[in-house]
Design a protein around this motif. Structure first.
Motif, short mmCIF file in Angstrom:
data_model
loop_
_atom_site.label_atom_id
_atom_site.label_comp_id
_atom_site.label_asym_id
_atom_site.label_seq_id
_atom_site.Cartn_x
_atom_site.Cartn_y
_atom_site.Cartn_z
N ALA A 186 60.36 35.71 53.28
CA ALA A 186 59.52 35.34 52.14
C ALA A 186 59.22 36.58 51.31
O ALA A 186 59.07 37.69 51.83
CB ALA A 186 58.22 34.72 52.63
N ILE A 187 59.14 36.38 49.99
CA ILE A 187 58.80 37.48 49.07
C ILE A 187 57.55 37.09 48.31
O ILE A 187 57.53 36.08 47.58
CB ILE A 187 59.97 37.77 48.10
N VAL A 188 56.50 37.85 48.49
CA VAL A 188 55.19 37.55 47.93
C VAL A 188 54.82 38.65 46.93
O VAL A 188 54.89 39.84 47.26
CB VAL A 188 54.12 37.45 49.02
N TYR A 189 54.41 38.23 45.74
CA TYR A 189 54.03 39.19 44.70
C TYR A 189 52.51 39.37 44.66
O TYR A 189 51.75 38.39 44.64
CB TYR A 189 54.46 38.69 43.32
N LEU A 190 52.10 40.61 44.62
CA LEU A 190 50.70 40.94 44.44
C LEU A 190 50.50 41.27 42.95
O LEU A 190 50.64 42.41 42.53
CB LEU A 190 50.34 42.15 45.32
N ASP A 191 50.19 40.24 42.15
CA ASP A 191 50.09 40.44 40.70
C ASP A 191 48.76 41.03 40.27
O ASP A 191 48.66 41.58 39.18
CB ASP A 191 50.34 39.10 39.97
N GLN A 192 47.74 40.89 41.09
CA GLN A 192 46.48 41.60 40.85
C GLN A 192 46.26 42.53 42.03
O GLN A 192 46.07 42.07 43.16
CB GLN A 192 45.29 40.66 40.69
N ILE A 193 46.26 43.81 41.77
CA ILE A 193 46.11 44.78 42.85
C ILE A 193 44.64 45.10 43.07
O ILE A 193 44.19 45.29 44.20
CB ILE A 193 46.91 46.06 42.54
N TYR A 194 43.88 45.16 41.96
CA TYR A 194 42.44 45.43 42.07
C TYR A 194 41.68 44.61 41.04
O TYR A 194 42.13 44.53 39.89
CB TYR A 194 42.16 46.93 41.85
N PRO A 195 40.55 44.00 41.39
CA PRO A 195 40.01 43.88 42.74
C PRO A 195 40.99 43.18 43.68
O PRO A 195 41.63 42.20 43.29
CB PRO A 195 38.75 43.05 42.54
N PHE A 196 41.08 43.66 44.88
CA PHE A 196 42.10 43.18 45.82
C PHE A 196 41.86 41.72 46.17
O PHE A 196 40.79 41.35 46.65
CB PHE A 196 42.06 44.02 47.09
N PRO A 197 42.87 40.86 45.95
CA PRO A 197 42.71 39.41 46.19
C PRO A 197 42.91 39.05 47.66
O PRO A 197 43.88 38.39 48.04
CB PRO A 197 43.79 38.80 45.29
N GLU A 198 41.99 39.49 48.46
CA GLU A 198 42.14 39.36 49.91
C GLU A 198 42.27 37.91 50.35
O GLU A 198 43.14 37.57 51.17
CB GLU A 198 40.97 40.04 50.62
#
Length: 838
Positions: free
Chosen positions: A740-752
């Motif tokens: 699976a390839i997951v994109y972190l499009d918002q790095i901060y604030p971290f979308p935990e």
């Protein structure tokens, strides 16, 4: 015959006698050009007159010309091409000075200098950056305000550094003395734990009433210790205030910048700001510049500070007048202030006043200047205060009454100080900030950013339409045809169209849009084309300005080749037009390096230091594409290092739809925070980064973009930006169905929470890998890895990245390709549980 010829030659060569009028003009012309070099400008006599052969003139008019141009006022204006402007200045310089209001001036000097003395006595050992030695700044500002009031000004927007700031707060901004005394008491420290700022950096607002009865609001802009950094911010705030009211704005809002002599000559951001003066996207109808010239910078003498005679010579790069004035001739100072203000209003031009005085104390009151300038400070020690020199022109009873009234005021203020329990605010927020909030993020701030299919089709039609008879470039014509199809869902939507749809929808909803940057109208990568250019006339047409009747203002400007001043300007604009989506685009992301002080001092820390909110958007093209060390990295790591207490947002949208939703979210929700966006380069047109029209209709911004192709993977790659699309291409090539390839499009604030949900969806995954193309000491890895481990539910977390390096990228395209292939191969190579976690 020879004799006759010689005589004839002599007759031909003999000069024609001048008329008295011509002779007078010749003499005056010499002094207009060079008189400033022999003027009496330094109260302590250290700035000696400079010999000038052109001024060694005999004749009945020489003394008259010398009196006009070589006294305690000098003018540099003959470099100005406009005859009208030169003639106007000549008329002012060669006319008798109007009588000053000496009683008023005396009272102002006494109030200013007694305030300094009270601070010195009561708060000995505290820094305050005294104005003493240049106290005539106060009557100078008084006269500027007096003139501005006559022209209908409603607000003075004032930018200055620390020297004399507290005295300006008292006398010009009208803040009560007890408020300023409290700043030295440091009461209620819990209220500013980890935040706040020193007293001589804080902004303030107040009200000033002129002798003519005009009421002018005073806005002193908050500033850091980076001298001159406040210049573009002040001018940007002024432009925003002016844009709010329309054509009359430039007369209603007057910007004044107060500089130090060392900073004026040495700080490049001022030169950049000065260059903005007459550019369409940045003009404010003229700024009044005042140099509080102490003829010293910290411990550095003028000869070591600037290569020219005057610190002000930098300003002569522009066609603006420079007036030098001896700070101890207060009547002359007031006269020059009037000339400068009237020049600004008459010609809507910048103007410079070089107020030459001295610095009574050291750089600060805890500094001993006799160590480095012993002779100078021996002179200063015995030099009387300015109010005493000036009061000799007045009746003693008048002066004594003024002294008594001023003493009584400060004594009462000191008594009131003890009853103040916490530091009072020195400013009031404008009404337009009432709809917005800062502070920590709350999920309730989120809003719906989706549009209907019909709305998108309408916007697409408007964005792809231009006037009949407009000669469109064939390449642009093809682009517009494709964009019309994108809006109808006939082809996928790319980044350029996603952005255009976001802008157009906001304009139609009543949200103004302002975008500036180097070549931003077309776009560095020829992807935007906000302005269409007629191939025959070069006239421009901007579809965004023709979306719907009654739409909001759209401004898209190419900036000068400047980062620091332009970014500061746009930050300032966002401060006083929060309803506007204000964006600054770097030509390449690392160009923002040049504006680092604006980022550090204003954008990252403005709310924490001064409780000032901003919704400024920074668009920073980022991506390693084999083009060398420069322009590869926008320095993600720097912004993440500055991130704390939800001070701003850091995003790298991986597809056009998410970019669209991100921009709309930024403009429409009430949470006002700066937004740092790492935008694509090669991905701008890559089909993998394009979006279906349904993605603009069915959801909002996704901080975490889930994998839509793999249901329950045994390995998860987490990444941001371009590398994710390259990983997807490799996965297709490998026919891999288990990664699976997951994109972190918002790095901060971290979308935990969002990331946790996506990782939990792949409950069988035994490995989680952070993949980045940046070197190990750069990019988001240092920030993401501990957070990724926290949400990994005890599953092993690894990382794939380039080796640590002092440089962002290799200079060889072939080496880059080898590195990239290796990086992607490693991302798909299982560790087997034996690799060391990083």
């Amino acid at each position: 015959m020879k004799s006759e010829q010689a005589a004839g030659t002599q007759l031909l060569d003999a000069p024609t006698p001048m008329s008295p009028k011509e002779n007078r003009e010749r003499i005056f012309d010499a002094f207009r050009r060079w008189g400033y070099l022999q003027a009496n400008l330094d109260p302590l006599g250290q700035l000696k007159p400079e010999p000038q052969a052109e001024l060694d003139i005999a004749g009945e008019h020489a003394a008259e010309a010398r009196a006009a141009y070589c006294g305690t006022v000098a003018a540099e204006f003959m470099h100005i091409a406009s005859v009208e402007k030169r003639n106007w200045i000549q008329a002012q310089m060669e006319s008798p000075a109007p009588p000053p209001d000496r009683k008023f001036i005396s009272q102002r000097l006494i109030r200013a200098e007694m305030f300094e003395q009270v601070l010195q006595q009561r708060y000995l050992g505290n820094k305050r950056f005294s104005l003493e030695g240049n106290t005539s700044l106060i009557p100078l500002l008084d006269e500027v305000l007096e003139a501005a009031g006559e022209y209908g000004a409603e607000e003075l927007v004032l930018g200055m550094s620390h020297r004399g700031r507290l005295t300006v707060l008292l006398t010009i901004a009208g803040r009560p003395a007890e408020e300023l005394f409290v700043g030295f008491e440091d009461v209620d420290p819990r209220s500013v734990l980890g935040g706040g700022d020193v007293k001589y950096h804080l902004g303030a607002t107040g009200d000033y009433t002129t002798r003519g009865g005009a009421h002018i609001h005073v806005h002193l802009v908050s500033n850091p210790s980076h001298l001159e950094a406040v210049d573009p911010v002040t001018v940007g705030r002024t432009r925003a205030k002016q844009d709010r009211v329309g054509e009359d704005g430039r007369d209603l809002y007057l910007p004044v910048l107060i500089h130090g002599d060392a900073a004026f000559a040495g700080q490049g951001v001022f030169a950049e700001t000065l260059n903005l003066a007459d550019l369409q996207g940045y003009t404010v109808g003229g700024t009044v510049h005042i140099i509080v010239n102490n003829l010293i910078g910290f411990t550095t003498a003028p000869g070591d500070e600037h290569s020219s005679r005057f610190a002000s010579d930098l300003a002569k790069r522009q066609p603006v007048p420079v007036f030098h004035v001896n700070a101890e001739d207060v009547d002359a100072v007031v006269r020059v202030a009037r000339i400068a203000a009237e020049y600004r209003y008459k010609f809507h031009s910048d103007v410079v006043v070089d107020l030459i005085g001295f610095r009574r104390h050291g750089h600060s009151e805890v500094d001993d200047p006799t160590i480095t300038q012993p002779r100078l400070y021996k002179l200063i020690k015995d030099h009387p205060p300015l109010w005493k020199i000036y009061s000799a022109k007045l009746d003693e009873k008048i002066v004594e009454t003024q002294l008594e009234e001023t003493r009584a005021y400060f004594e009462a203020a000191q008594k009131r100080t003890s009853s103040i329990k916490k530091k009072p605010s020195l400013r009031d927020l404008p009404r337009y900030w009432s709809a917005f909030v800062g502070g920590r993020y709350e999920a309730s701030y989120e809003i719906d950013t989706a549009l209907t299919r019909e709305e998108l089709a309408y916007l697409g039609e408007k964005l792809s339409t231009y006037p009949e008879g407009f000669h469109i470039h064939p390449k642009v014509e093809k682009l517009l045809e494709q964009r019309a199809e994108m809006a109808l869902g006939k082809r996928t939507v790319d980044y350029g169209m996603g952005e255009a749809l976001a802008f157009a929808s906001l304009l139609k909803q009543g949200v103004p849009v302002r975008l500036t940057g180097q070549d931003s109208r077309r776009g560095t990568f020829s992807h935007r084309h906000a302005a269409l250019i007629d191939t025959e006339t070069e006239e421009s047409y901007m579809p965004l300005q023709h979306i719907a009747p009654g739409q909001s203002r759209c401004q898209v400007y190419n900036s000068s080749l400047s980062e620091s001043a332009v970014l500061g300007f746009e930050y300032g604009y966002s401060r006083d037009y929060p309803e506007t989506l204000v964006l600054w685009e770097a030509q390449f992301g690392d160009f923002a390096n040049v504006a680092q002080m604006v980022i550090d001092q204003f954008i990252a820390a403005g709310e924490e230091k001064w409780l000032l909110l901003s919704g400024l958007v920074m668009l920073l093209p980022h991506g390693h594409e084999g083009q060398g060390p420069e322009h590869s990295s926008a320095r993600i790591e720097r912004y993440l290092q500055l991130a704390a207490r939800d001070n701003f947002q850091i995003c790298q949208p991986s597809n056009a739809a998410n970019y669209f939703h991100m921009l709309r979210r930024q403009a429409l929700r009430k949470w006002r925070k700066p937004l740092i966006v790492f935008t694509p380069k090669s991905m701008l047109r890559n089909p993998d980064a394009c979006s279906l029209i349904d993605d603009f209709i069915t959801h909002n911004f996704l901080p975490v973009v889930p994998d839509r192709e793999t249901a329950n993977a045994n390995r998860i790659l987490v990444c941001t930006g371009k590398i994710g699309h390259e990983l997807e291409a490799e996965r297709r090539k490998r026919k891999d169905t288990s990664t699976a390839i997951v994109y972190l499009d918002q790095i901060y604030p971290f979308p935990e929470a969002e990331l946790q949900r996506e990782l939990d969806r792949h409950s069988e995954a035994r490995e989680i890998v952070w993949v980045q193309e940046e070197p190990a000491n750069m990019g988001a890895m240092f920030y993401v890895m501990p957070r990724l481990r926290r949400v990994a539910s005890n599953r092993p977390v690894f990382s794939v990245k380039r080796s640590a390096s002092p440089s962002p990228a290799t200079g060889s395209a072939k080496a880059h390709e080898m590195e990239q292939k290796t990086l992607i191969t490693l991302a798909f190579t299982s560790t087997g549980g034996t690799a060391r976690q990083t």
